[in-house]
Write an enzyme that holds these catalytic residues in place. Sequence first.
Site, short mmCIF file in Angstrom:
data_model
loop_
_atom_site.label_atom_id
_atom_site.label_comp_id
_atom_site.label_asym_id
_atom_site.label_seq_id
_atom_site.Cartn_x
_atom_site.Cartn_y
_atom_site.Cartn_z
N SER A 1 43.39 34.07 45.70
CA SER A 1 43.66 32.89 45.21
C SER A 1 43.45 32.75 43.83
O SER A 1 42.58 33.32 43.44
CB SER A 1 43.23 31.44 46.10
OG SER A 1 42.02 31.49 45.49
N GLU B 1 44.40 34.66 53.96
CA GLU B 1 44.39 34.76 52.59
C GLU B 1 43.72 35.83 51.93
O GLU B 1 42.35 35.83 52.41
CB GLU B 1 44.00 33.36 52.34
CG GLU B 1 44.12 32.92 50.71
CD GLU B 1 42.59 32.16 50.52
OE1 GLU B 1 42.47 31.03 50.94
OE2 GLU B 1 41.61 32.76 49.69
N ARG C 1 36.06 35.93 59.27
CA ARG C 1 36.51 36.47 57.89
C ARG C 1 35.75 35.88 56.70
O ARG C 1 36.09 35.73 55.85
CB ARG C 1 37.92 35.94 57.98
CG ARG C 1 38.21 34.82 58.21
CD ARG C 1 39.84 34.65 58.04
NE ARG C 1 40.25 33.39 57.83
CZ ARG C 1 41.51 32.87 57.66
NH1 ARG C 1 42.32 33.97 57.70
NH2 ARG C 1 42.09 31.66 57.75
N HIS C 2 34.53 35.11 57.20
CA HIS C 2 33.64 34.94 55.88
C HIS C 2 32.40 35.58 55.89
O HIS C 2 31.81 35.70 56.92
CB HIS C 2 33.56 33.31 56.20
CG HIS C 2 34.72 32.59 55.98
ND1 HIS C 2 35.62 32.18 56.89
CD2 HIS C 2 35.25 31.84 54.67
CE1 HIS C 2 36.58 31.18 56.31
NE2 HIS C 2 36.28 31.22 55.00
N ARG D 1 37.38 41.02 52.36
CA ARG D 1 38.57 40.48 52.95
C ARG D 1 39.76 41.33 52.78
O ARG D 1 40.41 41.35 54.01
CB ARG D 1 38.64 39.08 52.31
CG ARG D 1 39.88 38.16 52.72
CD ARG D 1 39.92 37.52 54.22
NE ARG D 1 38.56 36.46 54.13
CZ ARG D 1 38.74 35.45 53.58
NH1 ARG D 1 39.88 34.74 53.20
NH2 ARG D 1 37.84 34.38 53.75
N GLU E 1 27.94 28.64 52.52
CA GLU E 1 28.50 27.97 53.64
C GLU E 1 28.00 28.25 55.08
O GLU E 1 27.56 29.32 55.28
CB GLU E 1 30.01 28.22 53.52
CG GLU E 1 30.70 27.87 52.21
CD GLU E 1 31.97 28.58 51.82
OE1 GLU E 1 32.12 29.74 52.47
OE2 GLU E 1 32.61 28.29 50.85
N ARG F 1 28.00 32.31 48.64
CA ARG F 1 28.49 30.85 49.09
C ARG F 1 27.40 30.61 50.25
O ARG F 1 27.63 31.08 51.49
CB ARG F 1 29.80 30.99 49.42
CG ARG F 1 30.53 31.33 48.29
CD ARG F 1 32.35 31.27 48.22
NE ARG F 1 32.72 31.61 47.20
CZ ARG F 1 34.07 31.47 46.74
NH1 ARG F 1 34.90 31.26 47.73
NH2 ARG F 1 34.66 31.60 45.63
P1 AMO Z 1 38.45 31.68 46.37
O1 AMO Z 1 37.24 30.84 46.64
O2 AMO Z 1 39.81 31.59 46.91
O3 AMO Z 1 39.04 31.57 44.83
O4 AMO Z 1 37.95 33.38 46.47
C1 AMO Z 1 38.91 34.13 46.38
C2 AMO Z 1 39.00 35.55 47.46
O5 AMO Z 1 37.56 35.77 47.94
C3 AMO Z 1 37.52 35.97 49.15
N1 AMO Z 1 36.59 35.12 49.63
C4 AMO Z 1 35.59 35.60 50.80
N2 AMO Z 1 35.52 36.70 51.41
C5 AMO Z 1 34.59 36.47 52.39
N3 AMO Z 1 33.73 35.62 52.64
C6 AMO Z 1 34.00 34.47 51.96
N4 AMO Z 1 33.07 33.41 52.32
C7 AMO Z 1 35.02 34.31 50.79
N5 AMO Z 1 35.44 33.32 50.14
C8 AMO Z 1 36.23 33.90 49.61
C9 AMO Z 1 38.81 35.75 49.43
C10 AMO Z 1 39.54 34.92 48.64
O6 AMO Z 1 40.82 34.72 48.69
N6 AMO Z 1 37.74 31.52 41.51
C11 AMO Z 1 38.56 31.55 42.67
C12 AMO Z 1 39.66 32.50 42.32
C13 AMO Z 1 40.28 32.28 40.95
O7 AMO Z 1 41.22 31.25 40.74
O8 AMO Z 1 40.53 33.21 40.08
C14 AMO Z 1 38.08 31.72 43.85
O9 AMO Z 1 36.95 32.14 43.85
O10 AMO Z 1 39.93 37.03 49.45
#
Ligand code: AMO
Length: 426
Positions: free
Chosen positions: A352, A349, A220-221, A400, A214, A212
């Site tokens: 999701s 979180e 936490r990202h 996470r 971002e 990602r």
């Molecule tokens: P979402 O975007 O909430 O959902 O991501 C799911 C889980 O992935 C982890 N996560 C991350 N961990 C570290 N760095 C990041 N940048 C990051 N982004 C997300 C978190 C988060 O809860 N496709 C949907 C899920 C679904 O509906 O099945 C999705 O990707 O733990």
Amino acid sequence: MERTYVKEALNKKDGEKVLLRGWVHDTRDLKKVRFLVLKDMTGRIQITGVESKTDKDTFGLLDNMKRESAVEISGTVKDSKQAPGGKEILPDKLTVIAEAGDPLPVDVSDFSKTELPIRLDNRFLDLHSKKAQAIFKIQSTISMNFRKYFVDNGFIEFQPPSVIGSSSEGGTELYKLKYFEKDAYLAQSPQLYKQMIACAMEKVVTITPVWRAEKHNTTRHLNESRQMDIEVAFADQMSIMKELEGVVKFMVTEINKNHKEDLETLGLKLKVPEAHYLSYDEICEMFDIKNGEDLSPNDEKRICEKFKDDIVFVHSWPTEQRGFYIMRKGEDAEAKITEGFDALYKGVEISSGGQRIHIPELLETMLKKKGLDPKDFKSYINSFRYGAPPHAGWSIGLERFTQTLLELDNIREAVLWPRDRDRLTP
Ligand code: AMO
């Protein structure tokens, strides 16, 4: 002679011969007696050289051992009340296999105060420390038992592609790359693929890397992380939340069973969590949150404080807060509420998910509403035209979850070689 691991040596009888390999953790010189603490992947053991008894060359070598050097030691097991673990090794022969440079760029002792960026710059060496090893041993148990829980429950493990032709999360945070004459992207999630396979094979599971782009810089990202995902056909949000509750309980139980020492190293006692199920509306009311908005990190903390060390499922989120592919209540394009949820644990979180839209026309409408072009999702939408049942799933981030469970201040502690805005090497 065959190699003996430290753990095995600690179970040998007084007088038995052993051949150990490992690293020099520490040394202590009392002139006539010289101690060396040897570590391997199974533990630590004391090597005791005595001037009057030990071979002269070996006793000499014990004087000047560089910490973290790789060594081989043959010797005899001796019962000892003073030695940690109740045994020590009287060495016959010590061979340096690979000497470590001095000084070490990272303090890897149990009392290290080296800051995280320097540890990450030298991760190869940081992995000699007990704390880093504890984290990644536990992470291995997390991923293995995640897989085990679902495979034992009839799920099929699958491998999605990492190079994709269009967005899978509907956001803009994609890494673009050249793919022959076309543009391609690194996958942001296995979302669309897990749906397609679940609609044919019913219950599927994967652990896969995602990227990602971002520009955030938080604790936490990450820009590259691993997602642990499931997808289930003929399922709704409630049934898959139960799957998440089940797997988290299973993973924590297995960690408690298999990682007593590692948890001690990290100063942790883990409670197998209970789960609480509340709708987004109920949460907003309970915690005085403006209905329609995302939960802030502070809201997540407040909610978790009330349900200490338990999982809180916040379900039935409003439409504007969920991805284009999450089912609207009653399969109605105008519905204000979705079949989507978040799982909160220890203040953050961790997951999701929700029920998906399996109706092509509704999917096209929702894509347009989110400002996306249905043409870019043609093959995905078409996959629902031939007997695609209602289905649901979720994703939990491996790093996470590790961070949250082990109460680590920074998610970078929970990934071997983090990829973030500033870090591309090592
Ligand atoms: P979402 O975007 O909430 O959902 O991501 C799911 C889980 O992935 C982890 N996560 C991350 N961990 C570290 N760095 C990041 N940048 C990051 N982004 C997300 C978190 C988060 O809860 N496709 C949907 C899920 C679904 O509906 O099945 C999705 O990707 O733990």
